[in-house]
Scaffold this active site. Structure first.
Site, PDB file in Angstrom:
ATOM      1  N   ASP A 134       0.778  -1.238   0.000  1.00 50.68           N
ATOM      2  CA  ASP A 134       0.000   0.000   0.000  1.00 50.68           C
ATOM      3  C   ASP A 134       0.812   1.292   0.000  1.00 50.68           C
ATOM      4  O   ASP A 134       0.251   2.381  -0.026  1.00 50.68           O
ATOM      5  CB  ASP A 134      -0.954   0.012   1.210  1.00 50.68           C
ATOM      6  CG  ASP A 134      -0.213  -0.177   2.526  1.00 50.68           C
ATOM      7  OD1 ASP A 134       1.042  -0.120   2.512  1.00 50.68           O
ATOM      8  OD2 ASP A 134      -0.876  -0.380   3.559  1.00 50.68           O
ATOM      9  N   ASP A 269      18.909  -4.791  -2.396  1.00 50.93           N
ATOM     10  CA  ASP A 269      18.201  -3.516  -2.528  1.00 50.93           C
ATOM     11  C   ASP A 269      18.295  -2.712  -1.236  1.00 50.93           C
ATOM     12  O   ASP A 269      17.886  -1.553  -1.189  1.00 50.93           O
ATOM     13  CB  ASP A 269      16.723  -3.744  -2.889  1.00 50.93           C
ATOM     14  CG  ASP A 269      16.038  -4.699  -1.939  1.00 50.93           C
ATOM     15  OD1 ASP A 269      16.544  -5.821  -1.752  1.00 50.93           O
ATOM     16  OD2 ASP A 269      14.999  -4.329  -1.360  1.00 50.93           O
ATOM     17  N   ASP A 279      17.543   1.432   5.366  1.00 55.20           N
ATOM     18  CA  ASP A 279      16.311   0.647   5.514  1.00 55.20           C
ATOM     19  C   ASP A 279      16.246  -0.116   6.837  1.00 55.20           C
ATOM     20  O   ASP A 279      16.562  -1.304   6.920  1.00 55.20           O
ATOM     21  CB  ASP A 279      16.118  -0.320   4.333  1.00 55.20           C
ATOM     22  CG  ASP A 279      15.520   0.409   3.144  1.00 55.20           C
ATOM     23  OD1 ASP A 279      15.439   1.660   3.188  1.00 55.20           O
ATOM     24  OD2 ASP A 279      15.124  -0.248   2.174  1.00 55.20           O
TER      25      ASP A 279
HETATM   26  P1  AMP Z   1      12.357  -3.902   2.314  1.00 53.45           P
HETATM   27  O1  AMP Z   1      13.039  -5.230   2.225  1.00 53.45           O
HETATM   28  O2  AMP Z   1      11.432  -3.756   3.501  1.00 53.45           O
HETATM   29  O3  AMP Z   1      13.334  -2.774   2.261  1.00 53.45           O
HETATM   30  O4  AMP Z   1      11.380  -3.757   1.061  1.00 53.45           O
HETATM   31  C1  AMP Z   1      11.506  -4.487  -0.121  1.00 53.45           C
HETATM   32  C2  AMP Z   1      10.680  -3.868  -1.208  1.00 53.45           C
HETATM   33  O5  AMP Z   1       9.302  -3.841  -0.831  1.00 53.45           O
HETATM   34  C3  AMP Z   1      11.046  -2.457  -1.579  1.00 53.45           C
HETATM   35  O6  AMP Z   1      10.879  -2.328  -2.948  1.00 53.45           O
HETATM   36  C4  AMP Z   1      10.028  -1.638  -0.828  1.00 53.45           C
HETATM   37  O7  AMP Z   1       9.808  -0.387  -1.406  1.00 53.45           O
HETATM   38  C5  AMP Z   1       8.793  -2.528  -0.922  1.00 53.45           C
HETATM   39  N1  AMP Z   1       7.849  -2.296   0.167  1.00 53.45           N
HETATM   40  C6  AMP Z   1       8.002  -2.626   1.469  1.00 53.45           C
HETATM   41  N2  AMP Z   1       6.919  -2.263   2.179  1.00 53.45           N
HETATM   42  C7  AMP Z   1       6.046  -1.689   1.318  1.00 53.45           C
HETATM   43  C8  AMP Z   1       4.761  -1.102   1.440  1.00 53.45           C
HETATM   44  N3  AMP Z   1       4.114  -1.039   2.607  1.00 53.45           N
HETATM   45  N4  AMP Z   1       4.198  -0.610   0.325  1.00 53.45           N
HETATM   46  C9  AMP Z   1       4.821  -0.667  -0.858  1.00 53.45           C
HETATM   47  N5  AMP Z   1       6.017  -1.208  -1.048  1.00 53.45           N
HETATM   48  C10 AMP Z   1       6.642  -1.713   0.031  1.00 53.45           C
HETATM   49 MG    MG Z   2      14.283  -1.725   1.289  1.00 53.97          MG
END
Ligand code: AMP
Ligand code: MG
Length: 520
Positions: A134, A269, A279
């Site tokens: 979201d 990432d 992150d």
């Molecule tokens: P992360 O491992 O938490 O850094 O996130 C991995 C991917 O998921 C990244 O591309 C983030 O932008 C995406 N992401 C994580 N949480 C959300 C969220 N609530 N809404 C949209 N994209 C998300």
């Molecule tokens: Mg991330």
């Protein structure tokens, strides 16, 4: 509010021509223009005065309606064009394709005092990269990111920073433990700040799509603005660029190991090209010293991102980056040499780091074994890492038997300290005393030195959780208390002594304290 905008990312790099905010694959572009979404009732909870100052704003600005609106995405500063970055990544060891800023929106870049800052909202709504999610963030994870990024900075760990923490006024639905129990939580927005938010994945996505033109454009841009000391781009410069990223990544991870920080999701990432910790999701702090510990329940099976494996994963991620920029270099040898050197440099760097934690200045051949022996005893019975190293500085060379007394508070189960475990500790202290006798520092000088590398206060998992529990009830005082405390992690701060304590029993198995998930 006067701010010196100096946008470059969204001026110099190729943009996604499609302006619609639909979820899709974005090719041949580094980012997509996007407007943050309006929120129902934005409310500022905290602002970091240091970052405020760093970007050229003052305390008076915080009170303005514009500040609140800009840093919650409700107002876009004229002539700026917010955007979400396109990147891919390896998640838990597998190539995941396009990921991108799914819930991060870059506002603008600022130049102040010869420093450049990119400002980015986390949780300001969906973007073309939101996939099935979201684009929002909940208060709980926003408090964790806000407090931890500033705390890491003050610990001396390279990190992205945070300007502000705000409530959006909207409710966000989350299934915290992925067990079908969804609930509404308070939505929040953190404004993060860093020289750049570029990740390994930004380069990987172009390599994966064999878009070598964009790959080169992005690498050249990165060198021009963030590694300018390397000079004009050429094959040799690209190799030096990789070498520098490797060196920064290595230094960052040695700092993590020093303070007991476990990132939790070291996907490519989530690896900053500048070697910044980036992150803050299901991260955690070691309490019991345990190489096998990870806070991330999503990773409970394999423990890929456990404390003791962070150095290896750093190398694995660098290998992926090497693969990504390889088309610009077309010669594997120099890249392999850099990667091989990482292992050597890491071992040496880590050894020096542990030496400093023990107050040792001289390098001795046996240090590695001596440290291994310590790590063994630390694992015998649950021993709090932070308290152990901090209190160790009170050890007196002439009082070997006093050693265990000095570190007593670090043991979670003091009654386990009998028989062989006790003997091994006494043996170790014996060797430590002998080792210190070959050093020149007095007990008091050594203590002062050790206290500069062994923090007294870190953001223990339960501390963040207490601030979160209070905030859920509408009480935000603890956020500020922890924020102030963690600005001076190496100082005694006796007025905050209660935070220099082992994790309380109630927090051992509590969600948010020892169990965290990516779903935030
Ligand atoms: P992360 O491992 O938490 O850094 O996130 C991995 C991917 O998921 C990244 O591309 C983030 O932008 C995406 N992401 C994580 N949480 C959300 C969220 N609530 N809404 C949209 N994209 C998300
Ligand atoms: Mg991330």
């Amino acid at each position: 509010m006067k701010i010196n905008i100096k946008d470059k990312f969204n001026k110099e790099l190729p943009a996604d021509p499609i302006l619609e905010n639909t979820r899709r694959q974005v090719t041949e572009a580094c980012y997509s223009f996007i407007s943050p979404r309006e929120t129902t009732k934005p409310e500022l909870l905290h602002v970091s005065s240091e970052i405020l100052e760093n970007i050229g704003l003052s305390e008076a600005d915080i009170k303005s309606e514009t500040f609140l609106k800009v840093f919650t995405g409700n107002n876009v500063i004229p002539d700026t064009k917010p955007y979400a970055m396109c990147y891919g990544g390896h998640q838990f060891g597998n190539w995941a394709g396009q990921l991108g800023d799914g819930r991060a929106i870059n506002l603008f870049e600022v130049e102040h005092n010869n420093q450049n800052w990119a400002l980015q909202l986390k949780g300001a709504g969906e973007t073309p990269y939101s996939r099935t999610a979201d684009g929002l963030a909940v208060l709980r994870s926003s408090i964790r990111e806000y407090l931890c990024s500033e705390a890491m900075f003050h610990l001396g760990v390279p990190t992205t920073r945070a300007l502000s923490l705000a409530l959006s006024g909207d409710k966000v639905l989350r299934d915290v433990m992925y067990d079908g129990n969804s609930a509404y939580e308070k939505g929040a927005i953190v404004c993060r700040a860093a020289e750049s938010f570029l990740r390994f994945g930004n380069y990987q996505i172009f390599a994966a799509r064999q878009d070598h033109d964009r790959l080169k454009i992005l690498v050249d841009y990165t060198i021009k603005h963030h590694f300018s000391e390397l000079g004009t781009p050429s094959k040799e410069t690209y190799i030096q660029f990789f070498k520098e990223v490797t060196s920064r990544t290595l230094k960052m991870i040695i700092h993590w190991q020093r303070v007991g920080f476990v990132h939790g999701v070291m996907n490519t990432d989530n690896m900053s090209i500048l070697g910044l910790t980036i992150d803050y999701g299901p991260y955690g702090w070691l309490e019991g010293y345990d190489f096998g510990w990870t806070p991330n329940t999503t990773d409970r099976q394999n423990k890929r991102y456990r404390y003791g494996n962070q150095p290896n994963i750093g190398l694995w991620n660098l290998l992926q980056l090497a693969n990504a920029i390889y088309p610009l270099i077309e010669d594997p040898e120099p890249l392999e040499a850099i990667l091989n050197q990482y292992k050597i440099d890491f071992d040496a760097g880590r050894l020096d780091m542990v030496r400093s934690k023990l107050g040792l200045e001289i390098k001795e051949d046996n240090d590695k074994d001596f440290i291994l022996e310590l790590e063994d005893v630390l694992h015998f019975t649950e021993t709090d890492m932070t308290i152990f190293f901090r209190n160790l500085s009170d050890f007196k060379k002439k009082d070997v038997l006093g050693g265990l007394r000095v570190i007593q508070d670090a043991f979670y189960k003091p009654d386990e300290l009998t028989g062989n475990i006790e003997k091994r500790w006494v043996d170790w202290f014996e060797k430590y005393a002998q080792r210190l006798n070959r050093e020149s520092l007095s007990d008091s000088k050594r203590k002062a030195k050790m206290n500069k590398v062994n923090p007294k206060y870190v953001l223990r998992n339960y501390m963040a959780q207490l601030a979160i529990d209070d905030a859920d009830e509408g009480n935000y005082k603890l956020i500020d208390e922890l924020f102030q405390l963690l600005k001076h992690p190496y100082e005694e701060q006796l007025e905050y002594q209660k935070w220099f304590a082992k994790r309380p029993d109630w927090a051992r198995h509590k969600v948010g304290c020892s169990m965290l998930s990516c779903s935030s």
